[in-house]
Design a protein around this motif. Sequence first.
Motif, PDB file in Angstrom:
ATOM      1  N   ILE A  65       0.870  -1.168   0.000  1.00 24.20           N
ATOM      2  CA  ILE A  65       0.000   0.000   0.000  1.00 24.20           C
ATOM      3  C   ILE A  65       0.907   1.218   0.000  1.00 24.20           C
ATOM      4  CG2 ILE A  65      -1.910   1.115   1.211  1.00 24.20           C
ATOM      5  CD1 ILE A  65      -1.722  -1.600   3.002  1.00 24.20           C
ATOM      6  N   GLY A  66       0.717   2.125  -0.903  1.00 26.65           N
ATOM      7  CA  GLY A  66       1.562   3.319  -0.906  1.00 26.65           C
ATOM      8  C   GLY A  66       0.727   4.568  -1.081  1.00 26.65           C
TER       9      GLY A  66
ATOM     10  N   ALA B  48       2.704  10.933   2.138  1.00 22.99           N
ATOM     11  CA  ALA B  48       2.554  11.513   3.469  1.00 22.99           C
ATOM     12  C   ALA B  48       2.455  13.017   3.337  1.00 22.99           C
ATOM     13  CB  ALA B  48       3.754  11.154   4.327  1.00 22.99           C
TER      14      ALA B  48
ATOM     15  N   GLU C 103      15.858  -4.809   6.877  1.00 23.97           N
ATOM     16  CA  GLU C 103      14.617  -4.034   6.943  1.00 23.97           C
ATOM     17  C   GLU C 103      14.916  -2.583   6.599  1.00 23.97           C
ATOM     18  OE1 GLU C 103      11.723  -4.507  10.383  1.00 23.97           O
ATOM     19  OE2 GLU C 103      12.501  -2.493  10.794  1.00 23.97           O
TER      20      GLU C 103
ATOM     21  N   GLU D  60      10.637   3.825   7.394  1.00 22.64           N
ATOM     22  CA  GLU D  60      10.528   5.251   7.684  1.00 22.64           C
ATOM     23  C   GLU D  60      10.264   5.379   9.180  1.00 22.64           C
ATOM     24  OE1 GLU D  60       7.520   7.279   5.228  1.00 22.64           O
ATOM     25  OE2 GLU D  60       7.221   5.316   4.336  1.00 22.64           O
ATOM     26  N   GLU D  61      10.784   6.433   9.770  1.00 24.70           N
ATOM     27  CA  GLU D  61      10.559   6.645  11.196  1.00 24.70           C
ATOM     28  C   GLU D  61      10.412   8.137  11.426  1.00 24.70           C
ATOM     29  OE1 GLU D  61      12.662   3.788  13.883  1.00 24.70           O
ATOM     30  OE2 GLU D  61      13.313   5.667  14.804  1.00 24.70           O
ATOM     31  N   SER D  62       9.320   8.531  12.032  1.00 33.06           N
ATOM     32  CA  SER D  62       9.068   9.954  12.256  1.00 33.06           C
ATOM     33  C   SER D  62       8.611  10.163  13.692  1.00 33.06           C
ATOM     34  CB  SER D  62       7.991  10.436  11.279  1.00 33.06           C
ATOM     35  OG  SER D  62       7.780  11.811  11.448  1.00 33.06           O
TER      36      SER D  62
ATOM     37  N   ILE E 259       6.316   7.246  14.792  1.00 27.28           N
ATOM     38  CA  ILE E 259       5.512   6.512  13.808  1.00 27.28           C
ATOM     39  C   ILE E 259       6.485   5.840  12.848  1.00 27.28           C
ATOM     40  CG2 ILE E 259       3.603   6.734  12.166  1.00 27.28           C
ATOM     41  CD1 ILE E 259       3.561   9.771  13.334  1.00 27.28           C
ATOM     42  N   THR E 260       6.264   4.564  12.580  1.00 38.44           N
ATOM     43  CA  THR E 260       7.159   3.866  11.663  1.00 38.44           C
ATOM     44  C   THR E 260       6.359   3.182  10.559  1.00 38.44           C
ATOM     45  OG1 THR E 260       7.112   1.845  12.952  1.00 38.44           O
ATOM     46  CG2 THR E 260       8.880   3.378  13.459  1.00 38.44           C
ATOM     47  N   SER E 261       7.015   2.977   9.460  1.00 42.20           N
ATOM     48  CA  SER E 261       6.403   2.227   8.363  1.00 42.20           C
ATOM     49  C   SER E 261       7.517   1.490   7.621  1.00 42.20           C
ATOM     50  CB  SER E 261       5.668   3.185   7.421  1.00 42.20           C
ATOM     51  OG  SER E 261       5.257   2.481   6.267  1.00 42.20           O
ATOM     52  N   ILE E 262       7.348   0.177   7.511  1.00 41.34           N
ATOM     53  CA  ILE E 262       8.369  -0.640   6.839  1.00 41.34           C
ATOM     54  C   ILE E 262       8.112  -0.624   5.334  1.00 41.34           C
ATOM     55  CG2 ILE E 262       9.277  -2.985   6.599  1.00 41.34           C
ATOM     56  CD1 ILE E 262       8.440  -3.409   9.546  1.00 41.34           C
ATOM     57  N   PHE E 263       9.150  -0.312   4.557  1.00 41.22           N
ATOM     58  CA  PHE E 263       8.971  -0.320   3.100  1.00 41.22           C
ATOM     59  C   PHE E 263       9.799  -1.416   2.426  1.00 41.22           C
ATOM     60  CE2 PHE E 263      12.257   2.864   4.023  1.00 41.22           C
ATOM     61  CZ  PHE E 263      13.311   2.410   3.244  1.00 41.22           C
TER      62      PHE E 263
ATOM     63  N   ASN F 199      11.550  -5.428   3.294  1.00 43.26           N
ATOM     64  CA  ASN F 199      11.760  -6.522   4.239  1.00 43.26           C
ATOM     65  C   ASN F 199      12.354  -7.695   3.459  1.00 43.26           C
ATOM     66  OD1 ASN F 199      11.704  -8.214   6.405  1.00 43.26           O
ATOM     67  ND2 ASN F 199       9.496  -8.598   6.332  1.00 43.26           N
TER      68      ASN F 199
ATOM     69  N   LYS G  18      13.613   9.852   9.839  1.00 45.84           N
ATOM     70  CA  LYS G  18      14.741   9.001   9.462  1.00 45.84           C
ATOM     71  C   LYS G  18      14.308   7.950   8.434  1.00 45.84           C
ATOM     72  CE  LYS G  18      16.610   9.147  14.206  1.00 45.84           C
ATOM     73  NZ  LYS G  18      16.801  10.536  14.229  1.00 45.84           N
ATOM     74  N   ILE G  19      15.258   7.579   7.607  1.00 41.91           N
ATOM     75  CA  ILE G  19      15.139   6.356   6.815  1.00 41.91           C
ATOM     76  C   ILE G  19      16.181   5.428   7.414  1.00 41.91           C
ATOM     77  CG2 ILE G  19      15.563   5.280   4.568  1.00 41.91           C
ATOM     78  CD1 ILE G  19      12.972   6.820   4.568  1.00 41.91           C
TER      79      ILE G  19
END
Lengths: 137, 625
Positions: free
Chosen positions: B2-3, B6, B535, B538-540, B550-554, B556, B591-592
């Motif tokens: 899902i993309g 932001a 892995e 994204e980390e904000s 808040i994190t989201s793995i893009f 893996n 961060k990435i």
Amino acid sequence: MSDVKIQLGAGRTAFEPGEELTGTAAWKLDKPPQSVELRLFWFTRGQGEKDAGVVETVRFDHALREEARPFRFRLPDGPYSFSGKVISLIWALELVALPSKETGRQEITLAPGGKEVRLGSLPEPQARKRLFPWGRR
Amino acid sequence: MIGFRANDQEEAPMGIGGKLFLSLFGLVFLGAGLLIGWVIVRGATAGLQTWSWRKTDCEITASAIRQQNQGGNQNGDFFFEVKYRYTFNGRQYSSDQYKRSAEKSEDYNKIARLTERYPPGSSALCYVNPSAPSQAVLVRYNLFSLLLVLFPVPFAGFGAWAVYYAWFRKSAGEMAAQPISDRASPPRGLWIVVLFFSAFLLIGCAALYGFFLRPAFKILGARSWPAVPCAVISSEVKSHEGGANDGTTYSVNIFYSYEIKGREFKANTYDFMGGSSSGYEGKQAVVARYPRGTNAVCYVNPDDPTDVALERGFTPRMWIGLLPLLFVMVGAVGLVWLFHSAWVARATRLCRRATGPADPRIRRLAKALLRACSPSLPVPVGESPTGTGGSPVLPTEAVRGAHGAGTAVAGPALSSSGRAERLVLKPAVSPWTMLFGLMFICLFWNGIVSVFVVQSINSWRYGHPEWGMMILQIPFVVIGLGIIGGVFYWLLAVLNPRPHLLVTPGAVPLGGTLQVQWNFTGRAGVLRNLRLRLEGREESASRGENSNTITSIFANLEFANVATPREMRSGEARVTIPASLVPSLAGAHNKIIWAIQVHGQTARGPDVKAEFPVTVLPAATAARL
């Protein structure tokens, strides 16, 4: 009425990392500024706090009330313009008249192929559910 | 997958109801702060006037200790009663004011020392009001008391800020009109964090000195004091009633007399700790050992006969005095962390400046610095590879601008050549860090909660159960038990086998291949299965009411899944970074992160879980290096 704007060479807004960017910074102000700065920077949008990083700044001293000056930048390798689930990173040029801080902005894309990277979102790796972390499965 | 993009989550403008509520909230703080401030300033103004009074010789005509207050009631306090006469402008006056307010203390010895200092017939200096010569004091206003004026300032300041924020904060439109690039300025408000931790440290140090160190020094000094026979005049457990939410506390109150060089002295000091606390039985047991009319032994300071105690050793209650150590630790750890962060930021600036293209000497220093710098130190890839070549920009401007923003890539240091060099990765968090961190939180949290729990238990034991207080404590106790559980979990986790990772190259470009070698030290035999994956996420970080990350793995990418003991103990695998993704980024809040996740399933106890950050470079940087 003040007008502060940036025009990019050949109207391009998408660039490869390391590529050269040219254009013209133009302003028409109510009174002569102390100086005018052109900043090449990136910033973030998203759900959390915002970050920004200025990579290069050109200062136009002895600026007149109305003027247009050419500029040229060598773009850096990164970070890339991207759009993810929680963060978007945008590159831009900003022309700021000082001290009034009247601003004109031009967003650009800096990424391989000149295309913003779209980051997907994967589910968290499945954690095995256990009542106690040290119990036998 | 899902993309979606932001976007900024702009704050909705505050409604009139919200503004009124916030204003009311702020006005309560502002009002309370101003009221307290006014009371303090009024008292200080009256006291400060004594500094304009004229210094005059006077003669003490009487001095004594009184147990009743002006109303004739006995509340356990001792009052200093003094009379003196003086001559001012040729006329004789008398006064009974020691200072502007009555001097009283629960400690008999403190008042006794004043009677020793101002014996009848002695000469002293007093301060006379020139406009009303009948007014005089022996002691002027203590200027240190002026510091009390600072106490209500944070309350009033917070209240004023809340009102200002409700009505005058910049609208989203006004914010949007500001240059976005201004956000790259160094963060402001750091001094508030420094002040916060400094306050913790100072208050902790002061409390530690008052409640533990000072009594401890007295105890050590009293070891050489001579033992003197003394007679118990009265003996009781004194009750101190607290406010609505504070329970009753108790203290040992033994009044006794003793003789030094033929002169009788009195005192009510039991030990050097002083004060009162919950727990009745312990005090009752002490009082029972010193019944009224009995003879006992007290220890007297040979240099000051009013400095005396019945008990000169350490008492169990003294360990309570170590509680402020927690405040000291919070303050000290916080300040060390801040200064360490500042040092790292400075080192980063040096490293970055050194990697600039301008000066070959600086460039050589850069490589040395990057080798010396911690592997977790950011390395510069956000800057122009060719610097200012062909650009009308001063190099320092470009560098300074980027530094202020914290633009960088976090991860292992580059090799001096920038090419295939092995790098031992460091875990993001070690189990020992987690264990000690959690133990610290556990001590801090449960140390504070235990004070109230003990008070509640005592109230129940002595037949005055404070049910409201007990019910209020339940969530705090549950959290405390949870933290204790966490401590045990990490205690088991530190016994697990420890993974070590070696990667080649130290920093991998997008589209490049990372070679990963692993081995375990410790009890690797407990492992049943081992999985390694790369892995990308994204980390904000967000602040404010709902402060969280808040994190989201893009990405893996599992690159090892082994189950044989030999392969789990040590092995090697390769993983290719997709060229279509993004390099590492380490902004101040966004961060990435690229990291190797190690997950070892164990037969029993906590699984082995560790994260090892790696640096992923833009493809162009790697090609140039």
